[in-house]
Design a protein around this motif. Structure first.
Motif, mmCIF file in Angstrom:
data_model
loop_
_atom_site.group_PDB
_atom_site.id
_atom_site.type_symbol
_atom_site.label_atom_id
_atom_site.label_comp_id
_atom_site.label_asym_id
_atom_site.label_seq_id
_atom_site.Cartn_x
_atom_site.Cartn_y
_atom_site.Cartn_z
ATOM 1 N N THR A 77 -7.397 7.222 -0.247
ATOM 2 C CA THR A 77 -7.814 5.955 -0.855
ATOM 3 C C THR A 77 -8.220 6.154 -2.307
ATOM 4 N N ALA A 90 -4.627 -5.520 -5.296
ATOM 5 C CA ALA A 90 -4.420 -4.257 -4.576
ATOM 6 C C ALA A 90 -5.558 -3.282 -4.862
ATOM 7 N N LYS A 135 0.829 -1.213 0.000
ATOM 8 C CA LYS A 135 0.000 0.000 0.000
ATOM 9 C C LYS A 135 0.859 1.256 0.000
ATOM 10 N N ASN A 185 -5.157 6.414 -4.344
ATOM 11 C CA ASN A 185 -4.558 5.090 -4.570
ATOM 12 C C ASN A 185 -5.289 4.341 -5.678
ATOM 13 N N GLU A 193 -8.259 -1.650 -2.175
ATOM 14 C CA GLU A 193 -8.465 -0.204 -2.030
ATOM 15 C C GLU A 193 -9.933 0.167 -2.238
#
Length: 539
Positions: free
Chosen positions: A382, A404, A65, A385, A408
């Motif tokens: 977030t 991933a 992350k 991301n 997220e």
């Protein structure tokens, strides 16, 4: 430049060894020899399998992350003992995880052999790619063989009757021999059930026994008290018939093994008990009385003034009472029962009519506003991301990147839900206390003519919770209402003022008594508690 150490081991048995210390010491020695300054404490995944990717939910997941957020990137270094500390998944999944780091500019150094894994190394000498791939394949194959062997060993152990679990029922020793005093207790529980007693009565009966055997969790002999939940679990546990249900990580992994444990209850007794339990449940034949939708407006607010356990609704002679849960189980001296319907009316009348101050509202609002600001920052991070991962996936697809992204997106949903809840609380808290008092009065007026009184009582519970922190009920018939503005009112039970005096107080009907309220200060509170303690001593 950030320089980090990552260490990991798989099994809980390794926690007693020196695996972590060895990995960290090797990394520190390498850093010192090469002039690298460690910038953070070591990141350690303890007892987290890389074969099943459990470590992705730990420190390794945090590293991924940080790469996705840009916190780790070009020029940063992660020191690991060997490449299999990072992953033991299938080769291409392990490779995708490694490439997640190297694509961001992070260098992975395996200190056991001094190999530096980054894009520059791979571009200059493409044959360097082969070595980590081969090690990844070897690590996965080794773990896969261990997994197959372990499963096969379990199957053989089951066939030979070897102990398949250490999580044994509380009435057995670790060698599966019976603990006679506990076996007798289990049989007594079933006897009481078949005699028509519910779980709460059984718990109270056992707690009143002068020499109740120790009954802790697992192998512990710590004895606290019997509870209805414990009695219910024992009555529903098929292990009393000798059955064992193999499980792994909470999931069923095989068929039921009959006669694995010693049978202490015969099937006929077990199923008779199940039928009786089912018949006593709400809606079944023989179930206790409960008016349709008769919710408890004091849920989450009412507690015992002696033991601090919650007050629960009981029924006797067609009347509902609030009683201490501990007294039901026989572990609290507060045996006072409060007529639910009369108390409900008295509390709502008191809470609706008193003058409340909003002085403490600003502090609560500032706290909520701070939480909302934090949630908004998490939401923005977030979302950033997710945008980054989406752009990366458009450029090149990989299972690690897709996972991933899914993580997220799940986090985004969770943060958004938290933010929505905080904003709703802010809107509710910002409303003046008088509005909640008005809501309480309106809902109570609707209660008598409501088709679904349970729904109205839920609204009453919400309005009450917006005004009150807790309601303490004591054995001297005091009900102390602690409001959110820090004032305390006490409800006391007394004869109605307009009634003539009578020598035999006990001869008066309940209708001759009433609740009356008064605000209390510090000394008043102390006097009330002193009276309650005196009542307990007298009992």
């Amino acid at each position: 430049m950030k320089v980090l150490i990552y260490a990991r081991y798989s099994g809980s048995k390794q926690s007693h060894g020196t695996s972590v210390e060895r990995q960290v010491e090797m990394a520190e020695a390498y850093a010192k020899a090469h002039g690298l300054a460690i910038t953070e404490p070591p990141l350690i995944d303890r007892a987290k399998s890389a074969f099943h990717a459990v470590h992705i939910r730990g420190k390794m997941g945090q590293l991924l992350k940080r790469v996705a957020s840009g916190d780790l990137g070009q020029g940063d270094i992660i020191l690991v003992e060997m490449i299999d500390r990072m992953s033991r998944e299938k080769v291409m999944r392990a490779w995708d995880q490694l490439r997640t780091f190297t694509n961001a500019g992070v260098t992975i150094i395996t200190v056991a052999d001094g190999a530096r894994l980054n894009d520059a190394t791979f571009d200059d000498q493409w044959t360097r790619i082969i070595e980590p791939l081969a090690k990844m394949a070897g690590a996965h194959d080794e773990s896969a063989k261990k997994s197959v062997r372990t499963a096969d060993n379990w199957q053989r152990a089951r066939a030979k009757g070897v102990n398949m679990t250490t999580a044994l029922p509380g009435w057995l020793n670790q060698d599966r021999s019976e603990r006679p005093e506990r076996v007798d207790m289990v049989r007594q529980i079933f006897d009481l059930c078949l005699a028509g007693h519910g779980c709460s009565v059984i718990a109270k009966t056992l707690n009143a026994m002068p020499e109740s055997p120790a009954w802790g969790n697992g192998r512990s002999d710590t004895y606290l008290e019997w509870s209805t939940a414990t009695i219910s679990k024992i009555l529903g546990n098929r292990a009393v018939m000798g059955e064992y249900q193999p499980r792994s990580k909470g999931e069923i992994v095989g068929p039921v093994v009959p006669d694995y444990f010693p049978q202490i209850i015969d099937p006929d007794t077990f199923f008779k008990a199940q039928a009786l339990i089912k018949s006593r449940r709400f809606g079944g034949e023989g179930s206790g009385r409960r008016a349709e939708g008769a919710s408890n407006i004091f849920r989450g607010l009412a507690l015992c003034g002696v033991c601090r356990r919650r007050m629960v609704v009981t029924h006797a002679g067609g009347i509902r009472y609030l009683r201490c849960y501990g007294s039901k189980a026989g572990v609290c001296a507060n045996k006072r029962g409060f007529n639910y319907d009369k108390l409900e009316e008295a509390v709502i009348k008191t809470v609706s009519e008193i003058q409340l101050s909003d002085d403490t509202a600003s502090a609560r609002l500032r706290g909520l506003q701070s939480e909302i600001a934090s949630a908004k920052r998490d939401l923005e991070t977030t979302q950033g991301n997710i945008d980054f991962l989406m752009s990366e996936l458009l450029a090149r697809r990989s299972p690690a990147m897709s996972k991933a992204l899914a993580d997220e997106e799940a986090k985004l949903e969770s943060v958004q839900s938290r933010l929505d809840g905080l904003q709703q609380r802010l809107a509710s808290e910002a409303a003046p206390l008088t509005r909640h008092q008005s809501d309480l009065t309106t809902a109570f007026d609707q209660l008598s003519k409501a088709d679904k009184p349970g729904e109205v009582r839920q609204r009453l519970n919400m309005a009450l919770a917006a005004l009150v922190d807790k309601i303490a009920m004591t054995p001297n018939h005091n009900v102390m209402i602690h409001f959110k503005d820090h004032t305390v009112y006490v409800l006391r039970y007394r004869l109605k003022a307009d009634l003539p005096k009578q020598k035999r107080v006990g001869a008066r009907p309940v209708s001759d008594y009433e609740w009356y309220a008064g605000r209390v200060g510090g000394q008043d509170m102390m006097d009330a508690w002193a009276a309650d303690l005196a009542a307990l001593d007298a009992a």
